[in-house]
Design a protein around this motif. Structure first.
Motif, short mmCIF file in Angstrom:
data_model
loop_
_atom_site.label_atom_id
_atom_site.label_comp_id
_atom_site.label_asym_id
_atom_site.label_seq_id
_atom_site.Cartn_x
_atom_site.Cartn_y
_atom_site.Cartn_z
N SER A 65 0.95 -1.14 0.15
CA SER A 65 -0.11 -0.19 0.07
C SER A 65 0.92 1.32 0.08
O SER A 65 0.36 2.31 0.01
N ARG A 66 2.20 0.95 0.03
CA ARG A 66 3.04 2.40 0.19
C ARG A 66 3.75 2.65 -1.58
O ARG A 66 4.01 1.64 -2.13
N ALA A 67 3.58 3.81 -1.82
CA ALA A 67 3.90 4.36 -3.25
C ALA A 67 5.52 4.31 -3.03
O ALA A 67 6.12 4.58 -1.92
N TYR A 121 9.21 5.75 -4.31
CA TYR A 121 9.70 6.99 -5.04
C TYR A 121 11.09 6.37 -5.46
O TYR A 121 11.85 5.81 -4.77
N LYS A 178 7.16 8.49 -8.99
CA LYS A 178 6.58 8.18 -7.85
C LYS A 178 5.17 7.19 -8.29
O LYS A 178 4.44 7.78 -9.16
N ILE A 198 2.07 8.07 -10.79
CA ILE A 198 1.57 9.33 -9.98
C ILE A 198 1.91 10.58 -10.41
O ILE A 198 3.01 10.95 -10.33
N ARG A 214 2.23 17.98 -9.53
CA ARG A 214 3.26 18.98 -9.68
C ARG A 214 4.53 18.67 -9.51
O ARG A 214 5.39 19.27 -10.30
N GLY A 225 4.14 13.55 1.34
CA GLY A 225 3.57 12.70 0.34
C GLY A 225 2.77 11.27 0.88
O GLY A 225 1.94 10.88 0.21
N LEU A 226 3.57 10.60 1.53
CA LEU A 226 3.14 9.22 2.06
C LEU A 226 1.92 9.23 2.59
O LEU A 226 1.29 8.08 2.29
N SER A 242 -0.86 10.20 1.72
CA SER A 242 -1.59 9.99 0.74
C SER A 242 -0.85 9.17 -0.39
O SER A 242 -0.32 9.89 -1.32
N PRO A 243 -0.73 8.14 -0.39
CA PRO A 243 0.27 7.44 -1.45
C PRO A 243 -0.12 7.63 -2.92
O PRO A 243 0.93 7.93 -3.72
N HIS A 244 -1.35 7.85 -3.17
CA HIS A 244 -1.61 7.98 -4.23
C HIS A 244 -2.12 9.55 -4.56
O HIS A 244 -2.92 9.96 -5.69
N GLY A 245 -2.11 10.42 -3.58
CA GLY A 245 -2.61 11.77 -3.46
C GLY A 245 -3.97 11.75 -4.28
O GLY A 245 -4.85 11.17 -4.03
N GLU A 286 -0.56 18.85 -1.84
CA GLU A 286 -1.39 19.17 -2.99
C GLU A 286 -2.71 19.67 -2.33
O GLU A 286 -3.37 20.53 -2.88
N TRP A 315 -6.25 6.76 -5.62
CA TRP A 315 -5.56 5.46 -6.00
C TRP A 315 -6.25 4.90 -7.15
O TRP A 315 -5.70 4.45 -8.04
#
Lengths: 427, 427
Positions: free
Chosen positions: A271-273, A275, A289, A366, A369, B18-19, B21-24, B168, B304
């Motif tokens: 569940s972790r993005a 980088y 990301k 992802i 910006r 950022g983490l 919201s892993p997928h912001g 964001e 996500w």
């Protein structure tokens, strides 16, 4: 013993067989033997020494686990029943596998071949060194593991699917040879086969945050906890052996492993993005990301990479519908046409096992910006990745895992000498 | 202390921000306030007691970590420099955040409002109970956490983005109010705003293999190992409290949490395939193997789930090219058109935060002889999932994790009373 309910000790369903190839392979959409080039052998092939590497059946796995947990065979039966699995069923699959292994070994002995039978957990470079050829006796996962330690393109690896009813076996010989192995041996002897070379991936690792000691994900059936713990334990045991200290910058080291399907890089926690920075074919570094990065071979283009990139008819239908509406053209939207376009799109994701190109795919990029993505996927000769991850891994063929944390740099490439020599027998 | 190189202690880059919201979320493609319905308040809003829940800045996080590791502030500076991060930079972001929090608190005090400032790690149901309204002071991740513990639709939650240059802030008020908070308060007081209700997801868990005690993924910044370990430690502490034993079948329990973005179900280890069974709207159970399952709200359809389902122009171009070739029709393939179709497709993935439907997506379905997938994604009122996983989790909004192993059954649905009351202020 990890504090888990007894119920948890029994799980996996068909996972052990399937887990070895998390994303398995496509059903045979494309007749592989006719489509890709291969070469006739100059003479028959009759190796003097063959190593037979066998998979761990689920029955064996559960047995090991219950012994570790101090449970009796009766407890094992009971727990399996609770989970809706059958002790007798597991034993049956186990026996089918072992009978097929015996059949192979007897056939080899009959030809006067010197045989060493090795469990996958005991399989190492010494076995590879000793053998003239190696037979993988299991499913695709076993084949992937067997191949991973064969660095030379002169040593043939042959996969035999020891449980065709349960295993897809795309990397194995046609299923008829499982119970008619002497027929396969005869053809090999008489040169009635073709060599196929599958191009593979090589890995260089460098920088802080690396750990060159790998972890076998299947053998250990690890939970997340055990995964990280195991990475650290093997590190401490092997640190001097490898001569690489984690907190110093080290020169790139070529790992003693080749990847037949793909390299996956990403955070270990699903569940972790992730980088990282990526540079394709010595291009500029790009911060990214995403949910991870896959870099596959032609062989692997039918496996996990395929699942990452394939489209469902649902999505294709939607695209064409929008296209139709936007242009006013009479684009068909019937089921047959959608299926045709979808199949053609998905088939375009697959390329030749002999292709010397890598195919990279950014999974779920992802874009905001801060992070951008110029190309979500494409071919390359070389891909460099710099980790900016917290607790990530580089996973080879879904089975071997390397720590790949912030500061680590991986160089992923192919070399002609990395090809895997395999055998193509007619059906 | 986990055996990690000092280099590893410093990582994450912009991850902490950022983490959460892993997928912001998407950049504002769609003007949300004008497109979805909201309602004018009957009168001004002037709560007597407001809780301000603050995020943990990366600076604070690193400080906590180095204290734990026994490092000095000088070591911290040095390590950050080694990783290419800047101690001064982190301190600067930290100060920006804390100044903005002070600005909010002072503005509230000036209005005679009773304020409780609470760090995210201390935020619990007692705080929710005490407050008339809750302000999230951080980024989207903090907002997700704050909202998750508010079960009532009568208690307003307002997000203020305390670092607009780095966050964001899609779930937060327009950025101008960060430094002009009295203006926001004034509008609230005079009723110059609209209420917006965001429909959320509720979860029932039952069966063996569950653990109703959750884990805060962000607060703990866990490695895989710590993740599993923490699940178990909290279980042992709370087992009696919850009155649920893992190895007995229990009746469905409604979890004290609501999901604003999505539920993700899958193996914790990112490289392992997930096995489960799914039933949509009380339909037949279907066995599946995939990289996981996402079930999102309208709010989460931009997060996500969006990243899982969106298509790149590359893919759309390919589909239309195949369609053109197959039909002979003059389908445009110029950049502008491809972009248009791609944008329209991707926008169709987004739906109203007030929509009472769930949207499920099967991520990377693995289709072979054993497993099939009738629909890869779609809307539903209810989704039931039975785990056949080895070491899986159910993750709420990328931040709260529940064990979800073989035998566990989750029922995912929505109820009118689960709406989150938020505030819409004009830009």
């Amino acid at each position: 013993m990890p504090r888990r309910s007894m119920a948890h000790l029994m799980s996996l369903g068909s996972q052990v067989a399937g887990l070895t190839s998390p994303h398995g392979s496509l059903p045979r959409l494309i007749p592989t033997s006719s489509r890709y080039s291969s070469s006739k052998p100059k003479h028959g092939f009759k190796p003097g020494k063959i190593a037979v590497v066998t998979k761990t059946t689920r029955y064996e796995f559960e047995q090991q686990r219950y012994r570790y947990a101090g449970l009796s065979e009766e407890d094992l039966k009971h727990l399996l029943a609770m989970k809706g699995s059958s002790y007798n069923g597991l034993l049956e699959r186990h026996n089918i596998h072992t009978n097929n292994v015996d059949h192979i070994v007897k056939s080899l002995h009959k030809e006067g071949i010197d045989v060493q039978v090795v469990k996958r957990g005991e399989y190492d470079s010494d076995v590879v060194q000793w053998a003239d050829a190696i037979i993988s006796a299991g499913g695709d996962g076993t084949m992937l593991l067997v191949a991973s330690k064969v660095l030379s393109k002169d040593k043939p690896v042959v996969g035999v699917n020891t449980d065709p009813e349960r295993s897809e076996g795309h990397l194995c010989l046609p299923v008829k040879y499982t119970r008619k192995f002497p027929e396969a041996l005869g053809k090999l002897c008489r040169g009635e086969f073709r060599w196929q070379w599958r191009q593979r991936i090589r890995l260089h690792l460098e920088g802080t945050g690396i750990n060159p000691t790998s972890l076998d994900l299947h053998e250990q059936q690890l939970s997340l906890e055990q995964h990280s713990q195991a990475h650290r334990i093997t590190t401490m045991d092997n640190q001097q052996k490898m001569g690489i200290l984690n907190d110093s910058v080290s020169k790139p080291s070529l790992l003693p492993i080749r990847s037949l399907n793909e390299i996956f890089i990403g955070e270990s926690l699903s569940s972790r993005a992730s980088y990282y920075e990526i540079s394709v074919d010595d291009g500029p570094w790009e911060k990214q990301k995403s949910s991870g990065l896959s870099i596959c071979t032609g062989t692997g283009s039918k496996a996990w990479s395929y699942n990452i990139n394939k489209l469902a008819e649902q999505a294709v239908n939607e695209i064409l519908k929008i296209g139709k509406y936007q242009t006013g053209l009479d684009i068909p939207l019937n089921r047959q046409f959608i299926e045709k376009v979808t199949d053609e799109y998905n088939e375009s994701l697959v390329f030749s096992p002999e292709d010397r190109r890598l195919f990279f795919s950014i999974r779920e990029p992802i874009v905001n910006r801060v992070f951008s993505s110029s190309r979500q996927r494409g071919f390359a000769s070389k891909v460099c990745v710099r980790s900016r991850c917290w607790d990530a891994c580089m996973v080879v063929d879904g089975g071997t895992s390397f720590e790949f944390n912030d500061g680590a740099i991986a160089t992923i490439s192919m070399s002609e000498e990395d090809q895997l020599r395999t055998v193509l027998l007619d059906n």
